[in-house]
Design a protein around this motif. Sequence first.
Motif, mmCIF file in Angstrom:
data_model
loop_
_atom_site.group_PDB
_atom_site.id
_atom_site.type_symbol
_atom_site.label_atom_id
_atom_site.label_comp_id
_atom_site.label_asym_id
_atom_site.label_seq_id
_atom_site.Cartn_x
_atom_site.Cartn_y
_atom_site.Cartn_z
ATOM 1 N N TYR A 119 0.841 -1.188 0.000
ATOM 2 C CA TYR A 119 0.000 0.000 0.000
ATOM 3 C C TYR A 119 0.876 1.237 0.000
ATOM 4 N N GLY A 120 0.255 2.347 -0.310
ATOM 5 C CA GLY A 120 0.975 3.609 -0.323
ATOM 6 C C GLY A 120 0.046 4.743 -0.705
ATOM 7 N N ALA A 138 -3.943 13.447 -2.674
ATOM 8 C CA ALA A 138 -3.364 12.174 -2.238
ATOM 9 C C ALA A 138 -4.449 11.103 -2.175
ATOM 10 N N ILE A 139 -4.195 10.011 -2.846
ATOM 11 C CA ILE A 139 -5.114 8.871 -2.841
ATOM 12 C C ILE A 139 -4.370 7.675 -2.271
ATOM 13 N N HIS A 140 -4.976 7.038 -1.297
ATOM 14 C CA HIS A 140 -4.378 5.854 -0.688
ATOM 15 C C HIS A 140 -4.692 4.652 -1.575
ATOM 16 N N TRP A 141 -3.652 3.933 -2.028
ATOM 17 C CA TRP A 141 -3.869 2.766 -2.887
ATOM 18 C C TRP A 141 -3.414 1.511 -2.164
#
Length: 142
Positions: A100-101, A110-113
């Motif tokens: 994840y990042g 910013a999108i958390h993937w």
Amino acid sequence: MNKQRNDVILQFSTLVIFFIIIMFSLSIFLGGHYSPGGGFVGGLLVSGALLLILIAYDIKTLNQLLPIDFKIVIAWGLTFCFITPFIAVLKGDPFFKHYYGDLHLPVFGAIHWHTAMLFDLGVMLAVIGTCMTIILTIGENE
């Protein structure tokens, strides 16, 4: 006896409802690895939205809007599902370990993937392709 169909209200409301269903399926898809939902439910919602267009218009209109073979969509989905677990193996970690990042996009910020999203994307594509292939195969009577 020649009956003329007047589906203006159905066709107009279909365009609005289609957009709402697609946005909701995107929300369900993106939140799927944190809460109930994910690729399967998101894929069913997208298939339902495409089915709504098919009902309001016809198969020819759907083929003009999406000139794709849904069997290829199934293949892409299965490819994502097959490749995702091997990302960890290629990095030397245990099979199906997730990473994840944060991804910084210009408009969204910013999108958390999460690599679970890749697997969910594969499931979503496989569900859309399967549902639409079945529906279009049953619906083609010409």
